[in-house]
Design an enzyme around this catalytic site. Structure first.
Site: not given
Ligand code: GLU
Length: 312
Positions: A242-244
């Protein structure tokens, strides 16, 4: 040595979307494209893909550029910003229009979904509703490109021969969206051609977009670059990062070298253990001298399972 590279002067590029901080998946593309351009003394450009204004995160572009600098990934010339190049996309659109390849489309996303003959590689295939003209009483929304009933083939530097029957896998695709924004597919082709990019190295999530881009290059009469797609990065659970969770953070010079080492290990390059704690510049110099696409896996891989996980 690399005879192919010697025969043509390589121009590579890295084209991040500033929708958040630099992501491990993007970093893999940055390091791969950098090493492959530099190994023969070629140019390496950076382009910010900031066309899709609603998805841009303020400050992300500057943060990505700073991270590249800390990692020693120095680019040539000025950064290109897509948001400042709209007249180039408009001009390309005009050329395609003159060739009779562009048509107005009145269909909403929901209508395309409901009427698609089948689901293609990236969602519903456009059923051709507005190909011969917009139905009476409807307003034009998007602009689409008429695609031929042909098989598109190319030879990828990692994935080998890739084929796609564009009409049945994707259908007539959008060049300008209903909200007026130019589509990524058009922008990337115009930008690569304008900058003289002849080697595109990027994540395998864009493999299925490549035939669309090749068709656009042919339709616009610009040089089709060579393509090298790199494996996707997965989490330890086998999920897409995920981006995070995938955000890259490099606080110190020591971390920068280690991170580059891990990327090279991820890409199957087997950097020597002695470089594990070396400065970024040394790791990059090794990568530039030794990068070999035939060692890169086609399979999506977990981040940190290649020996690079020693530092957690
Ligand atoms: N902007 C795209 C991304 O960040 C990459 C586009 C490309 O390399 O063609 O995934």
């Amino acid at each position: 040595m690399y005879p192919d590279d010697q025969m043509r002067h390589v121009t590579g590029r890295f084209a991040p979307s500033p929708t958040g901080p630099l992501h491990v998946g993007s970093l893999v593309a940055a390091v791969g494209s950098y090493c492959l351009a530099r190994r023969s003394g070629g140019r390496w450009l950076v382009r910010m893909e900031d066309l899709d204004a609603p998805r841009i995160v303020p400050g992300a572009a500057e943060q990505i550029l700073r991270t590249l600098e800390v990692l020693g990934l120095e680019w040539d010339g000025a950064v290109v910003w897509q948001s400042r190049r709209k007249e180039r996309y408009e001009a390309a659109m005009q050329r395609l229009r003159e060739k009779g390849l562009v048509f107005d489309c009145a269909c909403s996303r929901r209508e395309v979904l409901a009427s698609a003959p089948h689901s293609g590689e990236e969602g519903p295939v456009y059923p051709g509703t507005c190909r011969q003209g917009i139905p009476r009483g409807r307003r034009p929304r998007a602009l689409r490109l008429r695609v031929p009933e042909e098989m598109f083939c190319f030879s990828d530097g990692v994935f080998g021969r890739v084929e796609q029957h564009l009409a049945s896998a994707v259908g007539d695709f959008v060049l300008r969206r209903a909200d007026g924004l130019f589509a990524y597919q058009l922008a990337v082709v115009v930008d690569d051609a304008d900058a003289g990019v002849n080697q595109v190295v990027r994540g395998a999530d864009l493999l299925a977009s490549t035939p669309r881009q090749i068709f656009l290059h042919c339709a616009l009469g610009t040089e089709v670059p060579g393509y090298i797609h790199l494996p996707l990065v997965l989490t330890a659970d086998g999920e897409k990062l995920s981006k995070r969770h995938g955000a890259v953070s490099v606080g110190t010079a020591g971390q920068a070298g280690m991170l580059l080492w891990r990327v090279l290990a991820f890409l199957g390059q087997e950097p020597p253990a002695s470089l594990h704690a070396a400065p970024a510049r040394e790791v990059l110099a090794w990568g530039t001298a030794h990068f070999d696409p035939s060692r890169v896996s086609r399979q999506p891989r977990q981040w940190g399972t290649t020996g690079g996980d020693r530092d957690g």
